[in-house]
Design a protein around this motif. Sequence first.
Motif, PDB file in Angstrom:
ATOM      1  N   ASN A  49       0.833  -1.209   0.000  1.00  0.00           N
ATOM      2  CA  ASN A  49       0.000   0.000   0.000  1.00  0.00           C
ATOM      3  C   ASN A  49       0.865   1.256   0.000  1.00  0.00           C
ATOM      4  O   ASN A  49       0.597   2.212  -0.742  1.00  0.00           O
ATOM      5  N   GLN A 178      -6.861  -5.153   5.777  1.00  0.00           N
ATOM      6  CA  GLN A 178      -5.810  -4.577   4.937  1.00  0.00           C
ATOM      7  C   GLN A 178      -5.974  -4.971   3.476  1.00  0.00           C
ATOM      8  O   GLN A 178      -5.610  -4.210   2.587  1.00  0.00           O
ATOM      9  N   THR A 185      -6.629   0.904  -2.839  1.00  0.00           N
ATOM     10  CA  THR A 185      -5.437   1.695  -3.173  1.00  0.00           C
ATOM     11  C   THR A 185      -4.960   1.415  -4.591  1.00  0.00           C
ATOM     12  O   THR A 185      -4.639   2.345  -5.347  1.00  0.00           O
ATOM     13  N   ASN A 250      -5.061   4.737   4.406  1.00  0.00           N
ATOM     14  CA  ASN A 250      -4.226   3.603   4.816  1.00  0.00           C
ATOM     15  C   ASN A 250      -3.756   3.712   6.255  1.00  0.00           C
ATOM     16  O   ASN A 250      -3.812   2.731   7.003  1.00  0.00           O
TER      17      ASN A 250
END
Length: 429
Positions: A49, A178, A185, A250
């Motif tokens: 990320n 995540q 992302t 994030n």
Amino acid sequence: MTIASKTPLTAGTKRLISLSTVLPWAFAALFLLILPVVFQTSSALTIMNQMAITIVFALSYNMLLGQGGMLSFGHAVYMGIGGFFAMHVLNMVEYQGLWLPLPLLPIIGGMFGMLFAFIIGSFSTRRAGTVFAMISLGVGELIAACSIIIVVFFGGEEGISGDRTMGPEFFGMDFASQSEVYYLTVVWLMIAAILMYLFSRTPIGRIANAVRDNEERAEFLGYSQRNVRWISFIVSGFFAGVAGSLFAVNFEILTEENLNLATSGSILLITFLGGVGFFIGPIIGAIVFTLLQTVLGLYTEIWSLYLGILFVASVMFFPGGFAGVIAMHRRPLSLGKLHLLTVPYLKVAIPAVTSILSLAAVLEILFHKRHGFAGDGEMSLYGITFDSHGYQALGLAIVIAAISLFLVSRITPEIKAAWDEANHAGDDQ
């Protein structure tokens, strides 16, 4: 004398050109989609990320430096401003009931980054070169100072934080994991990269290259160099704001570090390391920088020293960066002589890698010897445990480095001769 007429492209040629343009993007998208299948740990997803965010940020900076010739020392301002506004909007979603799906948040950050780029670019793009660089430096330091003073917006030294999971679900995703954040992302990474690539192929993007190379000639042709720089500056600010929003999503916190001079300097280093002027250059630079910062940072405390050495070596010997080194091999490839470089490259690979590892060992031993606790001379390096306070390990590393560097110097003429032959357009003898 005859004048050759232009031959229109056939349908097959058009399809070939279309495929050559689309296939790299399709391959990149497929590669990004399968990465979480290979690297499933939370730490790996976090690194990927961070890498994606840095790529978007570096590509936006390359729109200024690589395409427009504008050296900026304050580009982190637009990333930081976009990120801070995105975080405030995220808190409005949580506390004031604002309805906004999380995937749309980067648009908000991008718009505010573009707004500030519009305002600041209105006076900073009137001049180029050193004047523009100094203005960007002053603006960057001004905003960084304001981030400490204007606590109500920037949160002071502690910054501001938010919770990305408090917004409405998006097709059943609340972005608590995540992996969901990763796919969000990379989708924005692909969108931003494609849009920036298309912008570089527009007339304004082409004129920005002309202004970069010769602004007087561009003015003579009827184009306003100031307006061209301003438009590029605004578009670059938008994508920097997108990167800031992705950072907010994030990490769920932003501080003064996100818009200070150190961050602006890092993105300048990343762009130069990857290759200024090449679209793929910032992508390579962002990947290398993130790996050095995260992965190498786990094994050594002096990773930034290695990064600095790599940057200096790149500027001195390979000004085009990693992308420039790759581009240098286009001619041998087109001539069908790339194979001539295989053997010399393989010969130099082992001593070159050995010299790098041995020189790194020298630095690591000296660092441990200088900063280790009294009586704590034991250290491990490359799976070998030894006493760093003695001179045997240091001496052995120096000897290996000297021998390997000597071997590299002996092979260098062979590489040069092979390179000249590979780039020679005449008939093979």
